[in-house]
Design a protein around this motif. Structure first.
Motif, PDB file in Angstrom:
ATOM      1  N   ILE A 167      23.094 -25.557 -12.649  1.00  0.00           N
ATOM      2  CA  ILE A 167      24.532 -24.970 -12.587  1.00  0.00           C
ATOM      3  C   ILE A 167      24.605 -24.051 -13.888  1.00  0.00           C
ATOM      4  CG2 ILE A 167      26.900 -25.721 -12.540  1.00  0.00           C
ATOM      5  CD1 ILE A 167      25.593 -28.626 -11.851  1.00  0.00           C
ATOM      6  N   GLN A 168      24.096 -24.103 -14.842  1.00  0.00           N
ATOM      7  CA  GLN A 168      24.325 -23.343 -16.167  1.00  0.00           C
ATOM      8  C   GLN A 168      23.157 -23.751 -16.916  1.00  0.00           C
ATOM      9  OE1 GLN A 168      27.691 -23.270 -18.094  1.00  0.00           O
ATOM     10  NE2 GLN A 168      26.984 -21.947 -19.936  1.00  0.00           N
ATOM     11  N   GLY A 169      21.954 -23.463 -16.618  1.00  0.00           N
ATOM     12  CA  GLY A 169      20.730 -23.664 -17.205  1.00  0.00           C
ATOM     13  C   GLY A 169      20.561 -25.132 -17.636  1.00  0.00           C
ATOM     14  N   HIS A 170      19.981 -25.446 -18.752  1.00  0.00           N
ATOM     15  CA  HIS A 170      19.834 -26.748 -19.270  1.00  0.00           C
ATOM     16  C   HIS A 170      21.058 -27.308 -19.552  1.00  0.00           C
ATOM     17  CE1 HIS A 170      15.464 -26.622 -18.897  1.00  0.00           C
ATOM     18  NE2 HIS A 170      15.428 -25.900 -19.583  1.00  0.00           N
ATOM     19  N   LYS A 171      22.088 -26.679 -19.882  1.00  0.00           N
ATOM     20  CA  LYS A 171      23.443 -27.180 -20.227  1.00  0.00           C
ATOM     21  C   LYS A 171      24.067 -28.113 -19.136  1.00  0.00           C
ATOM     22  CE  LYS A 171      24.512 -23.244 -23.279  1.00  0.00           C
ATOM     23  NZ  LYS A 171      25.559 -22.001 -23.645  1.00  0.00           N
ATOM     24  N   SER A 172      23.970 -27.619 -17.912  1.00  0.00           N
ATOM     25  CA  SER A 172      24.620 -28.361 -16.738  1.00  0.00           C
ATOM     26  C   SER A 172      23.675 -28.411 -15.789  1.00  0.00           C
ATOM     27  CB  SER A 172      26.036 -27.895 -16.505  1.00  0.00           C
ATOM     28  OG  SER A 172      26.487 -28.358 -15.575  1.00  0.00           O
ATOM     29  N   LYS A 173      23.151 -29.232 -15.320  1.00  0.00           N
ATOM     30  CA  LYS A 173      22.115 -29.296 -14.036  1.00  0.00           C
ATOM     31  C   LYS A 173      21.973 -30.665 -13.382  1.00  0.00           C
ATOM     32  CE  LYS A 173      17.783 -30.718 -16.854  1.00  0.00           C
ATOM     33  NZ  LYS A 173      16.295 -30.248 -17.051  1.00  0.00           N
ATOM     34  N   LEU A 174      21.462 -30.527 -12.113  1.00  0.00           N
ATOM     35  CA  LEU A 174      21.407 -31.792 -11.236  1.00  0.00           C
ATOM     36  C   LEU A 174      19.950 -31.704 -11.021  1.00  0.00           C
ATOM     37  CD1 LEU A 174      24.314 -31.322  -9.060  1.00  0.00           C
ATOM     38  CD2 LEU A 174      24.017 -33.353 -10.316  1.00  0.00           C
ATOM     39  N   SER A 175      19.140 -32.820 -10.659  1.00  0.00           N
ATOM     40  CA  SER A 175      17.703 -32.893 -10.611  1.00  0.00           C
ATOM     41  C   SER A 175      17.833 -34.186  -9.359  1.00  0.00           C
ATOM     42  CB  SER A 175      16.995 -33.369 -11.851  1.00  0.00           C
ATOM     43  OG  SER A 175      17.063 -32.284 -12.821  1.00  0.00           O
ATOM     44  N   LEU A 176      17.125 -33.893  -8.602  1.00  0.00           N
ATOM     45  CA  LEU A 176      16.544 -34.719  -7.312  1.00  0.00           C
ATOM     46  C   LEU A 176      15.034 -35.170  -7.121  1.00  0.00           C
ATOM     47  CD1 LEU A 176      18.045 -36.608  -5.214  1.00  0.00           C
ATOM     48  CD2 LEU A 176      17.362 -34.695  -3.591  1.00  0.00           C
ATOM     49  N   ASP A 177      14.898 -36.440  -7.471  1.00  0.00           N
ATOM     50  CA  ASP A 177      13.401 -36.645  -7.631  1.00  0.00           C
ATOM     51  C   ASP A 177      12.971 -37.634  -6.988  1.00  0.00           C
ATOM     52  OD1 ASP A 177      11.010 -36.614  -9.900  1.00  0.00           O
ATOM     53  OD2 ASP A 177      11.521 -38.440  -9.287  1.00  0.00           O
ATOM     54  N   PHE A 178      11.912 -37.571  -6.023  1.00  0.00           N
ATOM     55  CA  PHE A 178      11.415 -38.665  -5.262  1.00  0.00           C
ATOM     56  C   PHE A 178       9.937 -39.167  -5.988  1.00  0.00           C
ATOM     57  CE2 PHE A 178       8.106 -39.956  -2.179  1.00  0.00           C
ATOM     58  CZ  PHE A 178       8.858 -40.996  -1.368  1.00  0.00           C
ATOM     59  N   GLN A 179       9.798 -40.383  -6.275  1.00  0.00           N
ATOM     60  CA  GLN A 179       8.595 -40.679  -6.899  1.00  0.00           C
ATOM     61  C   GLN A 179       7.941 -41.839  -5.616  1.00  0.00           C
ATOM     62  OE1 GLN A 179       8.183 -44.142  -9.943  1.00  0.00           O
ATOM     63  NE2 GLN A 179       7.863 -42.276 -11.325  1.00  0.00           N
ATOM     64  N   SER A 180       6.559 -41.681  -5.666  1.00  0.00           N
ATOM     65  CA  SER A 180       5.528 -42.777  -5.155  1.00  0.00           C
ATOM     66  C   SER A 180       4.735 -43.252  -6.147  1.00  0.00           C
ATOM     67  CB  SER A 180       4.955 -42.168  -4.001  1.00  0.00           C
ATOM     68  OG  SER A 180       3.642 -42.788  -3.470  1.00  0.00           O
ATOM     69  N   ARG A 181       4.778 -44.762  -6.001  1.00  0.00           N
ATOM     70  CA  ARG A 181       3.871 -45.330  -7.084  1.00  0.00           C
ATOM     71  C   ARG A 181       3.147 -46.318  -6.634  1.00  0.00           C
ATOM     72  NH1 ARG A 181       8.942 -47.793  -7.206  1.00  0.00           N
ATOM     73  NH2 ARG A 181       8.729 -50.304  -7.620  1.00  0.00           N
ATOM     74  N   PRO A 182       1.922 -46.813  -7.387  1.00  0.00           N
ATOM     75  CA  PRO A 182       1.262 -47.909  -6.902  1.00  0.00           C
ATOM     76  C   PRO A 182       1.663 -49.531  -7.089  1.00  0.00           C
ATOM     77  CG  PRO A 182       0.213 -47.047  -8.903  1.00  0.00           C
ATOM     78  CD  PRO A 182       1.438 -46.241  -8.478  1.00  0.00           C
ATOM     79  N   THR A 183       1.074 -50.282  -6.335  1.00  0.00           N
ATOM     80  CA  THR A 183       1.253 -51.792  -6.705  1.00  0.00           C
ATOM     81  C   THR A 183       0.047 -52.476  -6.526  1.00  0.00           C
ATOM     82  OG1 THR A 183       1.982 -52.554  -4.517  1.00  0.00           O
ATOM     83  CG2 THR A 183       3.666 -51.848  -5.847  1.00  0.00           C
ATOM     84  N   TYR A 184       0.054 -53.632  -7.282  1.00  0.00           N
ATOM     85  CA  TYR A 184      -1.533 -54.410  -7.266  1.00  0.00           C
ATOM     86  C   TYR A 184      -1.171 -55.902  -6.973  1.00  0.00           C
ATOM     87  CZ  TYR A 184      -2.791 -49.860  -9.587  1.00  0.00           C
ATOM     88  OH  TYR A 184      -2.881 -48.610  -9.760  1.00  0.00           O
ATOM     89  N   GLN A 185      -2.257 -56.365  -6.308  1.00  0.00           N
ATOM     90  CA  GLN A 185      -2.215 -57.850  -5.875  1.00  0.00           C
ATOM     91  C   GLN A 185      -3.448 -58.580  -6.648  1.00  0.00           C
ATOM     92  OE1 GLN A 185      -2.740 -57.565  -1.530  1.00  0.00           O
ATOM     93  NE2 GLN A 185      -0.096 -57.240  -1.546  1.00  0.00           N
ATOM     94  N   VAL A 186      -3.200 -59.789  -7.019  1.00  0.00           N
ATOM     95  CA  VAL A 186      -4.294 -60.691  -7.626  1.00  0.00           C
ATOM     96  C   VAL A 186      -4.501 -61.690  -6.857  1.00  0.00           C
ATOM     97  CG1 VAL A 186      -5.111 -61.777  -9.627  1.00  0.00           C
ATOM     98  CG2 VAL A 186      -3.636 -59.580  -9.939  1.00  0.00           C
TER      99      VAL A 186
END
Length: 448
Positions: free
Chosen positions: A407-426
């Motif tokens: 919106i105005q550099g780093h002073k005012s900004k919006l960020s939309l983030d999608f993350q894919s992460r692993p899981t583990y079973q024992v």
């Protein structure tokens, strides 16, 4: 997930409409002499997160099983106070809190949150930036630029936290009591640090018992930590006011760097031998990396990073971590989950461990017919490829993709983030990869 994406896009549009009314702001800066070479400055930053998360198997929130969760929180709320108070003396303080959501300190006092992150004094020995000597509580460190990131200028939604190798274990949110030397000589930028780490017993959590299967931070003895970081800068020099390293310059500089860093602490880790004796091991970390952040035609810019990390915390060390975890517990136990350090519930995954990591990120500030940073878009992607000894043949691969709306550099900004992460079973002691899980986060950052 489709409904959630629609909700997030609607929120993004709503915040964009409101935030465009944000007036231009100047730094809160007080001149201490007529030229302004001596000054004292105050900054404020707030990063609010609005997040939908697929929870790890067995996750509970306040005692209730939840496969998915939505939370609102303050990832970071900070105040900086710093300045050049004489021709050669610099001071820096940072105060604030982190990871403050509804589950923060769920069984304690939620009002105990803010603390001093940094408190240091620095003396410039040379007339320029060739040599500065400083000391106090500081994030300045070796390993990587992401071990000491300027969080107000992050390109991705969050920094790769694994690079802050001992965060909240033997430091105070990555800060240590240290004495250091740093400077810039020609194309070279260097920093050498001697730190006095905190004992693991003072981090506010119950330390795990000594194990014969894997190393943990030692609860006995004390040793100093040595760190170093060396950069070769092919073009422009990086900012050097504070020890923090910029995430992206958004085309304001031409940066092409290669760097190498490391950290060493003798007898930092311990475990039991098969005969029951206590064995001590050194902690040793090493990284080599390259960072590019350059302006392009039509006021566009490219930011890219590639780094290799070799992290050695001792035999089979592994620690789970999740940023601003939205959950509080799990129904799993030692027979069907990975035991050791850190919570396995919520959004956690193996983030720290003995092994090797390759991390990369790339972002592109889209072209504009205007030179300013108002109403600009920057898509990005990042990936972490980790191979930790404790997980055997299983790799830990995490992907992020997102979009910054400045919106105005780093002073005012919006960020939309999608993350894919692993899981583990024992299963009967064998670690196997489980289903991949996702999270979707909208961040609104304000920074003055």
């Amino acid at each position: 997930m489709k409904k959630t994406i629609i909700l997030w896009v609607s929120l993004l549009a709503c915040f964009s409409t409101l935030a465009q009314k944000t007036p231009d702001t100047e730094a809160l800066k007080l001149k201490l002499n007529e030229s302004g070479s001596r000054y004292f400055q105050v900054t404020f930053l707030n990063q609010a997160w609005f997040r939908f998360n697929d929870n790890n198997p067995g996750t509970t929130v306040n005692g209730s099983l939840q496969n998915q969760s939505f939370d609102i929180g303050l990832r970071r709320t900070r105040m900086q106070l710093y300045g050049q108070i004489t021709d050669r003396t610099f001071m820096y303080f940072q105060f604030g809190q982190n990871n403050f959501n509804a589950q923060y300190n769920a069984t304690g006092n939620r009002k105990i949150a803010p603390f001093f992150h940094d408190a240091l004094g620095e003396y410039r020995v040379s007339s320029g930036n060739q040599l500065k000597i400083g000391g106090g509580l500081s994030i300045i460190s070796g390993i990587s630029r992401f071990s000491q990131p300027s969080i107000g200028t992050i390109m991705t939604m969050d920094v790769p936290v694994f690079a802050q190798t001992t965060v909240d274990q033997i430091d105070q949110f990555s800060r240590k009591l240290s004495i250091y030397a740093r400077g810039q000589i020609g194309h070279w930028d260097y920093r050498f640090i001697l730190s006095d780490p905190f004992p693991i017993t003072s981090n506010g959590q119950t330390p795990p018992a000594i194990s014969s299967s894997y190393a943990n931070f030692s609860q006995k003895g004390h040793s100093l930590q040595q760190q170093g970081y060396l950069i070769y800068q092919f073009f422009d020099q990086e900012n050097h006011t504070t020890p923090y390293m910029t995430g992206t310059y958004l085309g304001s500089k031409k940066i092409v760097n290669v760097a190498i860093g490391g950290a060493y602490q003798p007898n930092a880790m311990w475990q039991k031998s098969a005969q029951g004796d206590t064995l001590y091991q050194d902690m040793k970390h090493f990284a080599i990396e390259s960072f590019v952040d350059i302006p392009l035609q039509n006021h566009a810019a490219l930011s890219a990073y590639l780094g290799y990390f070799n992290t050695n915390y001792g035999t089979n060390y592994l620690r789970y971590n999740g940023s601003m975890n939205p959950a509080t517990g799990t129904t799993l136990n030692a027979s069907n989950s990975i035991s050791g350090q850190g919570p396995v519930y919520g959004n956690s995954y193996p983030m720290f461990g003995t092994g090797s990591v390759v991390y990369t990120q790339i972002g592109y500030l889209l072209p504009s017919n205007r030179a300013d940073l108002s109403n600009r878009l920057m898509p990005y992607i990042s990936a972490t490829f980790a191979k930790y000894d404790r997980l055997g043949n299983n790799s830990t691969t995490t992907f992020n993709a997102g979009l910054n709306y400045f919106i105005q550099g780093h002073k005012s900004k919006l960020s939309l983030d999608f993350q894919s992460r692993p899981t583990y079973q024992v299963n009967q002691g064998d670690v196997k990869a489980g289903n991949r899980l996702n999270s979707l986060t909208l961040q609104f950052q304000v920074f003055i």
